[in-house]
Scaffold this motif. Structure first.
Motif, short mmCIF file in Angstrom:
data_model
loop_
_atom_site.label_atom_id
_atom_site.label_comp_id
_atom_site.label_asym_id
_atom_site.label_seq_id
_atom_site.Cartn_x
_atom_site.Cartn_y
_atom_site.Cartn_z
N ASN A 1 0.83 -1.20 0.00
CA ASN A 1 0.00 0.00 0.00
C ASN A 1 0.87 1.25 0.00
O ASN A 1 1.79 1.38 0.82
CB ASN A 1 -0.92 0.03 1.22
CG ASN A 1 -1.89 1.19 1.15
OD1 ASN A 1 -2.92 1.10 0.48
ND2 ASN A 1 -1.57 2.29 1.81
N SER B 1 0.08 5.08 0.38
CA SER B 1 -0.78 6.25 0.62
C SER B 1 0.09 7.50 0.68
O SER B 1 0.21 8.14 1.72
CB SER B 1 -1.58 6.06 1.91
OG SER B 1 -2.58 5.08 1.73
N HIS C 1 -2.24 2.27 -4.78
CA HIS C 1 -1.77 3.64 -4.58
C HIS C 1 -2.93 4.61 -4.47
O HIS C 1 -3.92 4.52 -5.21
CB HIS C 1 -0.86 4.05 -5.75
CG HIS C 1 -0.24 5.40 -5.57
ND1 HIS C 1 -0.43 6.43 -6.46
CD2 HIS C 1 0.56 5.89 -4.59
CE1 HIS C 1 0.25 7.49 -6.04
NE2 HIS C 1 0.84 7.19 -4.91
N ALA C 2 -2.82 5.56 -3.55
CA ALA C 2 -3.83 6.59 -3.36
C ALA C 2 -3.78 7.63 -4.47
O ALA C 2 -2.70 8.05 -4.90
CB ALA C 2 -3.63 7.26 -2.00
N THR D 1 -4.77 2.51 -8.87
CA THR D 1 -4.89 3.83 -8.23
C THR D 1 -6.31 4.03 -7.75
O THR D 1 -7.28 3.86 -8.50
CB THR D 1 -4.48 4.94 -9.21
OG1 THR D 1 -3.14 4.70 -9.64
CG2 THR D 1 -4.56 6.30 -8.56
N SER E 1 -7.16 3.86 -0.19
CA SER E 1 -6.17 2.93 -0.72
C SER E 1 -6.04 1.68 0.14
O SER E 1 -6.11 0.55 -0.38
CB SER E 1 -4.82 3.64 -0.88
OG SER E 1 -3.85 2.78 -1.42
#
Length: 544
Positions: free
Chosen positions: A349, A351, A379-380, A413, A465
């Motif tokens: 992850n 973020s 991914h954020a 994303t 995310s």
């Protein structure tokens, strides 16, 4: 700030939190078993405190809340099934691995003997028992645009763009400082009048002063409480807002501040790659709030009556501290991804994000390395309310060198939604883009772990995310033969449809939002991650 972190408070944010319900469209061409958005649903009662704490796990049909149907997946699909352990890498600000609600969920390096001062597994990191801290004792950092401007005018387009954005951000920060100072003055007036630090909206009615300043402060705080909702805590939330604003001025945008010196490496040399230490929550555990919250969303223990519930039960959190208060260095992110991959993570992850990436190729190479090793990167999308398909709004790291064509198939994303399905279901802060955002997940008012055995509501695509990453971990646990690219496809294709029209981003006028547009403009899929549907699709795909 383009750096992705929990969206902090502003005076305007308090005035635009209310959502609304709207007509829903049925999801087309989905298998019969799939959860589909019904033609019409209206929440029959206000969201209860218990629902709010775990709304991201609830079900659109059963609960009238656009959660990920996690509870339903456990009850109807996973009963009696046994998955295998999945290591999830958290590249973030650090994780409080001692938190009561994460015990038993923390990765331990089986090849390292704790505390002997020896690099037992010969990977270049001494005593990396639970992960690695690439930032050492560093906490605060510049934004990348600040670092570009500090280097001086080299005549490049990057410098000119960085200078323009820096100037705009600095002016915004000064205005925000005026705003937060005003709010703190209002808050302090109320505290003095009530003779208490913590107060609720009910306490305001007891104020009978004729002092115009007190009456004005009472009216302002009443409006803020009314619009901010039940989780608003003026002492804590105003304090966080102040920290955010002052950190921007003192550190993020301060050209005289050098946050890297304490680390001791050369951030411009990717071969200088053995630095930092093994204290994965960093020098100040409280500063690991962001990463601890992310870890909790994925892995906090389900059903133990502590805090909230994590999405996945059969996971181990591998912590890689690489994201400071400010913008991360490309070098740290590239090495953090490689470290997590090399130590067995199957989901990572991320973020974090920024608008400039001077050494982006290092990160691209790390993403490709993760793809080669069959690792999914979640991914954020970012918290600016921007269309990141537009070149001026690119959010790094990304999986497209030209912002159009993806060079790898293992990066997904995630944008953020809130708990009220309808035109306003996409959080106003969430970035969007029909090319560069893949799918949405719950990201507003998410309740999870924070340092020192505490829990908190935070919001941002930073929270969306890990919600998606938790579902990815579920798939990889119960269907381990599926590849990272297949898991990405499942998360996207199995989602529940957004409404036909949605509002994206924010208006230039404070307190307003733009008109609704086709949800096809929001992302590649115009869908929301759904664990129930994802597991159904994974079951079918695994049999092919």
């Amino acid at each position: 700030m383009n750096h992705i972190k929990p969206l902090k408070l502003s005076a305007f944010a308090f005035l635009v939190l209310a959502g609304c319900n709207a007509t829903m469209q049925a999801q087309a061409s989905a298998p019969k078993e799939f959860i589909k958005a019904p033609l019409a649903v209206v929440k029959k009662a206000p969201v209860s405190e218990n629902e709010l704490k775990r709304w991201s796990h609830l079900d659109l049909i059963k609960d009238s809340i656009p959660g990920m149907s996690v509870d339903r997946a456990y009850a109807e699909l996973l009963q009696g099934k046994k998955g295998q352990k999945v290591i999830v890498g958290i590249v973030d600000s650090g994780v409080d691995i001692e938190h009561e609600d994460l015990q038993g969920m923390i990765w331990t390096n089986p090849k390292e003997i704790p505390g002997n001062g020896i690099d037992d597994d010969k990977n270049g990191f001494i005593d990396d028992v639970h992960g690695w801290n690439f930032l050492g004792n560093a906490v605060h950092e510049n934004l990348e645009m600040t670092r570009v401007v500090k280097k001086g005018d080299d005549g490049s387009a990057q410098y000119k763009e960085a200078l323009a954005q820096y100037t705009e951000k600095y002016e915004e920060a000064l205005k925000d400082k005026q705003q937060v100072d005003f709010l703190l003055d209002v808050h302090n007036t109320i505290k003095k009048e009530l003779n208490k630090t913590t107060y609720k909206i009910e306490d305001l009615s007891s104020i009978t002063s004729a002092d115009p300043n007190v009456l004005r402060s009472k009216a302002i705080m009443t409006q803020i409480f009314t619009n901010a909702g039940p989780t608003f805590d003026p002492e804590a939330d105003f304090g966080e807002y102040k920290d955010q604003v002052y950190d921007q001025i003192d550190y993020n945008l301060n050209k005289d501040f050098d946050g890297r010196k304490i680390v001791g490496d050369n951030p411009n040399d990717i071969k200088d790659n053995h630095y930092g230490n093994n204290i994965v929550f960093g020098p100040d555990k409280e500063k690991a709030l962001h990463g601890t919250h992310v870890a909790g969303i994925i892995a906090q223990i389900r059903g133990n009556n502590l805090g909230g519930d994590g999405v996945a039960t059969n996971v181990e959190i591998l912590t890689v501290r690489a994201v400071p208060d400010g913008d991360e260095y490309d070098k740290d992110i590239a090495l953090a991804i490689r470290y997590a991959v090399d130590n067995g993570a199957k989901v990572i992850n991320g973020s974090f994000g920024k608008s400039f990436s001077p050494q982006k190729q290092w990160v691209y190479d790390a993403l490709a390395y993760a793809a080669k090793k069959d690792v999914l990167i979640v991914h954020a999308a970012g918290n600016d309310g921007y269309n990141i398909d537009e070149t001026k709004n690119i959010n790094y790291p990304n999986d497209s060198k030209d912002n159009v064509k993806e060079f790898t198939d293992n990066v997904i994303t995630i944008g953020a939604i809130n708990k009220s399905y309808g035109e306003n279901v996409i959080a106003p802060f969430s970035n969007f883009g029909k090319i560069n955002v893949d799918v949405f997940a719950p990201g507003e008012e998410i309740y999870a772990t924070v340092p020192n055995n505490k829990y908190k509501y935070l919001q941002g695509t930073s929270m969306a995310s890990p919600n998606a990453a938790g579902v990815a971990a579920l798939i990889r646990s119960y269907y381990p033969k599926l590849k990272a690219a297949q898991v990405k496809k499942i998360l996207m294709d199995s989602g529940v449809a957004l409404p036909s029209k949605v509002v994206l981003g924010t208006s230039e006028n404070p307190g307003e939002r733009p008109p609704a547009v086709s949800s096809e403009e929001s992302s590649k899929t115009a869908k929301m991650v759904n664990a129930y549907n994802a597991l159904l699709m994974a079951e079918k795909m695994s049999k092919k």
